[in-house]
Design a protein around this motif. Structure first.
Motif, short mmCIF file in Angstrom:
data_model
loop_
_atom_site.label_atom_id
_atom_site.label_comp_id
_atom_site.label_asym_id
_atom_site.label_seq_id
_atom_site.Cartn_x
_atom_site.Cartn_y
_atom_site.Cartn_z
N LYS A 55 7.16 34.84 -3.06
CA LYS A 55 6.70 35.54 -4.26
C LYS A 55 5.25 35.97 -4.09
N GLU A 56 4.90 37.04 -4.76
CA GLU A 56 3.53 37.51 -4.71
C GLU A 56 2.66 36.62 -5.59
N LEU A 57 1.46 36.34 -5.09
CA LEU A 57 0.54 35.51 -5.85
C LEU A 57 -0.16 36.37 -6.91
N LYS A 58 -0.30 35.78 -8.10
CA LYS A 58 -0.95 36.51 -9.18
C LYS A 58 -2.47 36.38 -9.05
N ASN A 59 -3.16 37.34 -9.61
CA ASN A 59 -4.63 37.36 -9.54
C ASN A 59 -5.22 36.50 -10.65
N ILE A 60 -5.03 35.20 -10.55
CA ILE A 60 -5.55 34.27 -11.54
C ILE A 60 -6.92 33.78 -11.09
N THR A 61 -7.89 33.85 -11.97
CA THR A 61 -9.26 33.43 -11.63
C THR A 61 -9.48 31.96 -11.99
N ILE A 62 -10.56 31.41 -11.46
CA ILE A 62 -10.95 30.04 -11.79
C ILE A 62 -11.13 29.90 -13.29
N ASN A 63 -11.76 30.90 -13.91
CA ASN A 63 -11.98 30.85 -15.36
C ASN A 63 -10.66 30.77 -16.11
N SER A 64 -9.70 31.62 -15.75
CA SER A 64 -8.39 31.63 -16.44
C SER A 64 -7.66 30.31 -16.24
N LEU A 65 -7.73 29.78 -15.01
CA LEU A 65 -7.04 28.52 -14.72
C LEU A 65 -7.58 27.38 -15.58
N ILE A 100 -8.03 31.94 -7.65
CA ILE A 100 -7.65 30.57 -7.27
C ILE A 100 -6.92 30.54 -5.93
N ARG A 101 -6.28 31.64 -5.55
CA ARG A 101 -5.58 31.67 -4.26
C ARG A 101 -6.57 31.65 -3.10
N ASP A 102 -7.86 31.90 -3.40
CA ASP A 102 -8.88 31.89 -2.34
C ASP A 102 -9.55 30.52 -2.20
N ILE A 103 -9.16 29.58 -3.05
CA ILE A 103 -9.74 28.24 -2.96
C ILE A 103 -8.98 27.43 -1.92
N GLN A 104 -9.64 27.11 -0.83
CA GLN A 104 -9.04 26.35 0.25
C GLN A 104 -9.56 24.91 0.23
N PRO A 105 -8.85 23.98 0.88
CA PRO A 105 -9.28 22.58 0.89
C PRO A 105 -10.72 22.37 1.34
N ASN A 106 -11.19 23.17 2.30
CA ASN A 106 -12.56 22.96 2.78
C ASN A 106 -13.60 23.24 1.69
N LYS A 137 -2.29 21.92 -10.14
CA LYS A 137 -0.87 21.59 -10.33
C LYS A 137 -0.27 22.50 -11.41
N ILE A 138 -1.07 22.77 -12.44
CA ILE A 138 -0.64 23.70 -13.48
C ILE A 138 -0.38 25.08 -12.86
N ALA A 139 -1.26 25.47 -11.95
CA ALA A 139 -1.10 26.78 -11.28
C ALA A 139 0.17 26.81 -10.44
N VAL A 140 0.44 25.73 -9.71
CA VAL A 140 1.66 25.66 -8.88
C VAL A 140 2.90 25.68 -9.78
N ASP A 141 2.86 24.89 -10.84
CA ASP A 141 4.02 24.82 -11.75
C ASP A 141 4.34 26.17 -12.37
N ASN A 142 3.31 26.98 -12.57
CA ASN A 142 3.51 28.31 -13.15
C ASN A 142 3.65 29.40 -12.10
N GLU A 143 3.73 28.97 -10.82
CA GLU A 143 3.95 29.87 -9.69
C GLU A 143 2.84 30.90 -9.52
N TYR A 144 1.59 30.47 -9.87
CA TYR A 144 0.45 31.35 -9.62
C TYR A 144 -0.01 31.22 -8.17
N ILE A 145 0.22 30.05 -7.58
CA ILE A 145 -0.07 29.79 -6.17
C ILE A 145 1.10 29.00 -5.60
N LEU A 146 1.19 28.96 -4.26
CA LEU A 146 2.33 28.31 -3.62
C LEU A 146 2.15 26.81 -3.46
N LYS A 147 0.89 26.37 -3.20
CA LYS A 147 0.68 24.94 -3.03
C LYS A 147 -0.69 24.53 -3.55
N ASN A 148 -0.82 23.26 -3.84
CA ASN A 148 -2.05 22.72 -4.42
C ASN A 148 -3.06 22.44 -3.30
#
Length: 335
Positions: A55-65, A100-106, A137-148
């Protein structure tokens, strides 16, 4: 299915398996071309739903999340006000407009380092990580991103907590420095084991003078706490009730409202009494420790302090070294 034209452009709108979709039919010059694009969009969505393509990732921002997270916190957590404060720092660090899709573990690991550099304790850093992990986790549950991205981020291991309690000498020194209003609050804490928030928000309707008990319905863990009033507390409340001017027991005369912050007065009193490394919450630990020293059964202490897990209560038994020494000394007679 619906294809329509607006401001010279074609759009399509459809629903598949409960999902609503709305697309711009970019490049379509006629209704026929727009319908062909609609069919292509529908086929792509079907492939995504069936797991054939991601699925395509939605453009959800840190603020929206974190707006979503705070809605969750307000409904489900007692620490909502604290969460609001921490979210401000999280958004400031990562950037409100960052996707949020640009937030990586590092990036989260670097945030841990930043918090430590700012003077936060490892325990506090762990709480920030819990918030971020829940938000994603909320983002993953709503399919905004693929993994936490927090999935493999480790919290700091903490040393076993050492119970800090008030000695009799410290209590004597403390009461010499406390302002009168704070004395009554501390007396209540030392005779109930209630948390600070429960004491500051205590109402007269929660106190039953006839049957001599008080009860708390809103508290951490949503437990119903019902405590008998000992003679010390009964006399205090009866005296205070004579001059009551509000539905609340402890009232700030300057605002006619409950006290919201006693930290400054508390810190000043501790400093004047020369008592170090002691929090208001440690009054609650003092109650548990004193009850344990008086050999009150552990299950009764658990009920008084409204612990969910008896392991939490057991730490008061562990700290009563004097009682253990006395118990083992009884074995001397066998030698």
């Amino acid at each position: 299915m619906s294809v329509y034209k607006k401001n010279g452009k074609y759009y399509c709108r459809f629903q598949l398996n409960g999902e609503r979709h709305h697309y711009l039919c970019s490049g379509a010059a006629s209704l026929t071309e727009a319908k062909k694009l609609e069919s292509q969009f529908m086929y792509k969505v079907q492939q995504q739903q069936n797991g054939v393509i991601p699925k395509e990732l939605k453009n959800i921002t840190i603020n929206s999340l974190f707006i979503m997270y705070l809605k969750y916190s307000k409904t489900n957590k007692k620490s909502f006000k604290t969460d609001v404060s921490r979210v401000k720092l999280i958004k400031q660090y990562f950037g409100e407009t960052t996707l949020i899709r640009d937030i990586q573990p590092n990036k989260i690991e670097r945030f841990k380092d930043f918090l430590l550099e700012e003077g936060r304790s490892k325990a506090t850093v762990n709480r920030y990580l819990e918030q971020i992990k829940t938000a994603f986790k909320i983002a993953v549950d709503n399919e905004y991103i693929l993994k936490n991205p927090c999935k493999n981020i480790k919290k700091f291991p903490l040393k076993n907590y050492t119970v800090r309690y008030l000695t009799e000498d410290e209590e004597s020194r403390l009461f010499k420095t406390l302002p009168d209003y704070l004395k009554n609050i501390v007396i209540t804490a030392l005779n109930t084991g209630l948390r600070k928030s429960n004491i500051l928000n205590l109402k007269w309707e929660q106190i039953d003078f006839e049957f001599q008990f008080l009860e708390v319905l809103e508290n951490k863990g949503n437990k119903h706490i019902k405590l008998p009033l000992n003679n010390t507390l009964l006399k205090l409340f009866e005296e205070m009730y004579k001059n009551k001017s509000s539905e609340y027991v402890f009232i700030n005369p300057k605002t006619s409202l409950p006290y919201t912050d006693i930290k400054k007065a508390w810190t000043t009193a501790l400093k004047e009494a020369k008592i170090e490394n002691f929090r208001f919450h440690d009054l609650r630990h003092t109650v548990g420790t004193r009850l344990a020293k008086e050999n009150v059964p552990i299950n009764i202490i658990k009920e008084i302090l409204a612990h969910s897990d008896i392991k939490t209560t057991m730490r008061y038994v562990h700290c009563t070294q004097g009682a253990k020494t006395e118990a083992l000394s009884k074995l001397n007679s066998y030698h």
